[in-house]
Design an enzyme around this catalytic site. Sequence first.
Site, PDB file in Angstrom:
ATOM      1  N   ARG A 240       0.866  -1.184   0.000  1.00  0.00           N
ATOM      2  CA  ARG A 240       0.000   0.000   0.000  1.00  0.00           C
ATOM      3  C   ARG A 240       0.904   1.236   0.000  1.00  0.00           C
ATOM      4  NH1 ARG A 240      -2.781   3.045   4.892  1.00  0.00           N
ATOM      5  NH2 ARG A 240      -3.670   4.703   3.637  1.00  0.00           N
TER       6      ARG A 240
ATOM      7  N   HIS B  16      -3.118  11.090   0.752  1.00  0.00           N
ATOM      8  CA  HIS B  16      -2.564  10.872   2.095  1.00  0.00           C
ATOM      9  C   HIS B  16      -2.031  12.228   2.572  1.00  0.00           C
ATOM     10  CE1 HIS B  16      -0.873   7.613   4.903  1.00  0.00           C
ATOM     11  NE2 HIS B  16      -0.519   8.761   5.458  1.00  0.00           N
TER      12      HIS B  16
ATOM     13  N   GLU C 202      -7.283   8.420   6.365  1.00  0.00           N
ATOM     14  CA  GLU C 202      -7.487   9.080   7.655  1.00  0.00           C
ATOM     15  C   GLU C 202      -7.929  10.528   7.493  1.00  0.00           C
ATOM     16  OE1 GLU C 202      -3.974   8.685  10.047  1.00  0.00           O
ATOM     17  OE2 GLU C 202      -4.075   6.513  10.100  1.00  0.00           O
TER      18      GLU C 202
ATOM     19  N   ASN D 200      -7.401   1.779   9.925  1.00  0.00           N
ATOM     20  CA  ASN D 200      -6.110   2.023  10.576  1.00  0.00           C
ATOM     21  C   ASN D 200      -6.362   2.079  12.068  1.00  0.00           C
ATOM     22  OD1 ASN D 200      -5.160   2.339   8.006  1.00  0.00           O
ATOM     23  ND2 ASN D 200      -4.558   4.488   8.227  1.00  0.00           N
TER      24      ASN D 200
ATOM     25  N   TYR E 263      -4.460   2.201  15.991  1.00  0.00           N
ATOM     26  CA  TYR E 263      -3.282   2.273  16.863  1.00  0.00           C
ATOM     27  C   TYR E 263      -3.652   2.214  18.346  1.00  0.00           C
ATOM     28  CZ  TYR E 263      -0.658   3.425  12.662  1.00  0.00           C
ATOM     29  OH  TYR E 263      -0.088   3.365  11.421  1.00  0.00           O
TER      30      TYR E 263
ATOM     31  N   GLU F 224      -3.452  -0.125   8.255  1.00  0.00           N
ATOM     32  CA  GLU F 224      -2.301   0.314   9.052  1.00  0.00           C
ATOM     33  C   GLU F 224      -2.434  -0.205  10.472  1.00  0.00           C
ATOM     34  OE1 GLU F 224      -1.241   4.477   9.299  1.00  0.00           O
ATOM     35  OE2 GLU F 224      -1.702   4.754   7.162  1.00  0.00           O
TER      36      GLU F 224
HETATM   37  O1  IFM Z   1       2.763   7.869   9.767  1.00  0.00           O
HETATM   38  C1  IFM Z   1       1.401   7.843  10.023  1.00  0.00           C
HETATM   39  C2  IFM Z   1       0.619   7.729   8.735  1.00  0.00           C
HETATM   40  O2  IFM Z   1       0.928   8.739   7.848  1.00  0.00           O
HETATM   41  C3  IFM Z   1      -0.864   7.776   9.012  1.00  0.00           C
HETATM   42  N1  IFM Z   1      -1.241   6.867  10.053  1.00  0.00           N
HETATM   43  C4  IFM Z   1      -0.451   6.834  11.263  1.00  0.00           C
HETATM   44  C5  IFM Z   1       1.003   6.687  10.900  1.00  0.00           C
HETATM   45  C6  IFM Z   1       1.866   6.598  12.182  1.00  0.00           C
HETATM   46  O3  IFM Z   1       1.724   7.733  12.958  1.00  0.00           O
END
Ligand code: IFM
Length: 488
Positions: free
Chosen positions: A117, A161, A206, A332, A334, A392
């Site tokens: 990706r 992006h 995002e 994505n 985290y 992600e």
């Molecule tokens: O680096 C970023 C990415 O550009 C978008 N998602 C989170 C990643 C880590 O912070």
Amino acid sequence: MDHQGVSRRGLAAMALGGGALGGAALGLSGCEAKPGTELHPKSRQFPKDFVWGVASAAFQTEGAQNVDGRGPSVWDVFEKKPGIVVDGSDATVATDSYRRYADDVDLIAGAGLDAYRFSISWSRVLPTGEGAINPVGLDHYSKMVDAMLAKGIAPYATLFHWDLPQALQDKGGWKNRDTALRFADYAHAVVDRLGDRLKHYIALNEAAVHAVFGHVLGEHAPGLKDIGLLGPTVHHMNLAQGLAMQALRAGRGDLSVGTTMALQPCRPAGGGLAFWNRLASDGLDALWNRAWLDPLFKGTYPKALEDMLKDGVVRDGDMAAIRQKVDFLGVNYYAPAYVRLDLSSPSKIAPATPPKGAELDAFGRHIDPSGLFQMLEIVRREYGNPPVLITENGCSDPFSKGPAVIEDGFRIDYMRRHLEAVLAAREAGSPVGGYFCWTLLDNFEWNLGYTSKFGLVAHDRVTGVRAPKASYEWFKALAASRALPAKL
Ligand code: IFM
């Protein structure tokens, strides 16, 4: 700054106007914290067709900002302002991937991964964001796609992006409805040239991060701090996504088209004020998650956002254009966000600390795979259970200007635990079909510069040497066996 999760400072600075608490009426039951963080799937086996990949973005990796007719993007301008990037660095070289894309592809092939990706830079294709196409810009991505296909790697291209062409920003950026139409033209240009070989498209990456951090908090490009921009920015990005999806599909009938969202469970701080904190976390949930999920899957906006979308921002026909059937939703993930009510803040929303004893990552965020499971369950139960790709997931080394940690057991552990959540979500009925680790190479982490390192492979910016970390070998073994190893 913590742009991959909602930051404490970010929350505190956010002002959603009177609408922020309206989410309370929505009964968003998925948002309270669950006791445990770990998932225990019955099976550790992924299916044969599960897609293993890595993700990256043009601005963070390409460098070569003034090469082959590329026009400036908002990040080119923003990163060079004094005091923006913590280590004073910039992305003019980054991982040199514009020049070294074949080396990147070799690393991906070396790990036996199925997919890459990457993102396409809008201002390489259309240097001013509109008008005449720059064929040399498209040539670059054409060569990249061919290099991937030659090694059996499926290309997944993100169209946006965060690197809006500066010339479009000068005309108002996402505040300007016309930007959405220009995005569809750009999507058309890409599919027209690459669509015979490039089959997987991600419209936006995002959008919540770009809208909030770029337009309200001023921590990302274009560096604006104007709460009044939020409504038009959210809506025009959603509209751009819908129009681009239509343009892609009009271009070819054999594509897989989706979009990627930064989904985060928004959890109220506990204690005596838990009920009130829930109102605040519902407000954030409306902006961060549902401002993007609802229009795409239901053709509506959350009630909590009605105020910011009034005054003609949403026109007749827009919601139908935004509500598109997707081939996949990119998720994505985290960390969760913790939220409390703060009557002194205009939004009534303020950051809260993760629960006592929570395990924290380098960003001070809760390492909590159950948050991924929770969001996948919300998508399954409330949004029609679309096919999902984890586009992600990953974690950073502890921040430092020094060399990367090569024996990165903490990253292996992080990925293993989140993949357990993926397996558990699949067992619950969520059709998660792939996992893309963020990211291949340590790269330019926006306003954290090179102090934050997410790569499976270290990149020495002086020598250009790329050194695979322990996590690269671990991920390679996983992609080969498709069986998730137990904790070491
Ligand atoms: O680096 C970023 C990415 O550009 C978008 N998602 C989170 C990643 C880590 O912070």
